[in-house]
Design a protein around this motif. Structure first.
Motif, PDB file in Angstrom:
ATOM      1  N   ALA A 179       0.824  -1.208   0.000  1.00 15.22           N
ATOM      2  CA  ALA A 179       0.000   0.000   0.000  1.00 15.22           C
ATOM      3  C   ALA A 179       0.860   1.260   0.000  1.00 15.22           C
ATOM      4  O   ALA A 179       0.566   2.224  -0.718  1.00 15.22           O
ATOM      5  N   TRP A 180       1.923   1.283   0.795  1.00 17.88           N
ATOM      6  CA  TRP A 180       2.808   2.449   0.823  1.00 17.88           C
ATOM      7  C   TRP A 180       3.511   2.648  -0.512  1.00 17.88           C
ATOM      8  O   TRP A 180       3.657   3.776  -0.994  1.00 17.88           O
ATOM      9  N   ILE A 181       3.951   1.569  -1.132  1.00 17.08           N
ATOM     10  CA  ILE A 181       4.601   1.684  -2.440  1.00 17.08           C
ATOM     11  C   ILE A 181       3.622   2.247  -3.465  1.00 17.08           C
ATOM     12  O   ILE A 181       3.956   3.151  -4.237  1.00 17.08           O
ATOM     13  N   GLU A 182       2.403   1.760  -3.468  1.00 14.61           N
ATOM     14  CA  GLU A 182       1.393   2.271  -4.394  1.00 14.61           C
ATOM     15  C   GLU A 182       1.062   3.736  -4.102  1.00 14.61           C
ATOM     16  O   GLU A 182       0.902   4.529  -5.023  1.00 14.61           O
ATOM     17  N   PHE A 183       0.973   4.094  -2.832  1.00 16.33           N
ATOM     18  CA  PHE A 183       0.698   5.481  -2.449  1.00 16.33           C
ATOM     19  C   PHE A 183       1.780   6.415  -2.992  1.00 16.33           C
ATOM     20  O   PHE A 183       1.495   7.442  -3.596  1.00 16.33           O
ATOM     21  N   ILE A 184       3.033   6.034  -2.811  1.00 16.59           N
ATOM     22  CA  ILE A 184       4.144   6.864  -3.290  1.00 16.59           C
ATOM     23  C   ILE A 184       4.130   6.941  -4.814  1.00 16.59           C
ATOM     24  O   ILE A 184       4.369   8.000  -5.399  1.00 16.59           O
ATOM     25  N   ARG A 185       3.816   5.846  -5.480  1.00 11.18           N
ATOM     26  CA  ARG A 185       3.724   5.867  -6.947  1.00 11.18           C
ATOM     27  C   ARG A 185       2.625   6.804  -7.420  1.00 11.18           C
ATOM     28  O   ARG A 185       2.793   7.537  -8.390  1.00 11.18           O
ATOM     29  N   VAL A 186       1.486   6.792  -6.748  1.00 13.93           N
ATOM     30  CA  VAL A 186       0.360   7.639  -7.146  1.00 13.93           C
ATOM     31  C   VAL A 186       0.704   9.115  -6.957  1.00 13.93           C
ATOM     32  O   VAL A 186       0.512   9.929  -7.859  1.00 13.93           O
TER      33      VAL A 186
ATOM     34  N   SER B 101       3.537  10.533  -6.801  1.00 17.68           N
ATOM     35  CA  SER B 101       4.701  10.982  -7.576  1.00 17.68           C
ATOM     36  C   SER B 101       4.485  10.789  -9.074  1.00 17.68           C
ATOM     37  O   SER B 101       5.420  10.912  -9.851  1.00 17.68           O
ATOM     38  N   CYS B 102       3.255  10.485  -9.465  1.00 16.95           N
ATOM     39  CA  CYS B 102       2.899  10.276 -10.880  1.00 16.95           C
ATOM     40  C   CYS B 102       3.771   9.208 -11.531  1.00 16.95           C
ATOM     41  O   CYS B 102       4.197   9.337 -12.672  1.00 16.95           O
ATOM     42  N   GLY B 103       4.083   8.171 -10.785  1.00 17.91           N
ATOM     43  CA  GLY B 103       4.828   7.050 -11.313  1.00 17.91           C
ATOM     44  C   GLY B 103       6.332   7.257 -11.391  1.00 17.91           C
ATOM     45  O   GLY B 103       7.055   6.383 -11.834  1.00 17.91           O
ATOM     46  N   SER B 104       6.802   8.428 -10.961  1.00 17.13           N
ATOM     47  CA  SER B 104       8.244   8.668 -11.015  1.00 17.13           C
ATOM     48  C   SER B 104       8.909   8.165  -9.744  1.00 17.13           C
ATOM     49  O   SER B 104       8.247   7.726  -8.814  1.00 17.13           O
ATOM     50  N   ASP B 105      10.204   8.251  -9.709  1.00 20.09           N
ATOM     51  CA  ASP B 105      10.979   7.838  -8.544  1.00 20.09           C
ATOM     52  C   ASP B 105      11.615   9.104  -7.977  1.00 20.09           C
ATOM     53  O   ASP B 105      12.768   9.402  -8.273  1.00 20.09           O
ATOM     54  N   PRO B 106      10.859   9.873  -7.191  1.00 15.67           N
ATOM     55  CA  PRO B 106      11.374  11.160  -6.737  1.00 15.67           C
ATOM     56  C   PRO B 106      12.541  11.023  -5.759  1.00 15.67           C
ATOM     57  O   PRO B 106      12.579  10.102  -4.952  1.00 15.67           O
ATOM     58  N   LYS B 107      13.485  11.946  -5.876  1.00 13.45           N
ATOM     59  CA  LYS B 107      14.615  11.971  -4.954  1.00 13.45           C
ATOM     60  C   LYS B 107      14.110  12.438  -3.587  1.00 13.45           C
ATOM     61  O   LYS B 107      13.306  13.360  -3.491  1.00 13.45           O
TER      62      LYS B 107
END
Length: 61
Positions: free
Chosen positions: A30-37, A39-45
């Protein structure tokens, strides 16, 4: 106060969950999906400014 007692670190970067997706807990997924949502699918620094902004967002609710 000794130098080793003084820590001005704003945050600690957690380690990534290890293993395949199906071996992660529901909470980790759930946390991984939350961060993906958010951040619009990016891998933010990770930056202190972004951590503070995320904390404010989560505390607002």
């Amino acid at each position: 106060m000794r130098e080793r007692d003084m820590d001005d670190t704003l945050f600690t970067i957690p380690t990534a969950p290890a293993g395949p997706w199906d071996q992660l807990t529901v909470n980790e997924q759930a946390w991984i999906e939350f961060i993906r949502v958010i951040s619009c699918g990016s891998d933010p620094k990770i930056t202190p400014k972004r951590v503070c902004a995320l904390r404010e967002l989560l505390d607002a609710g």
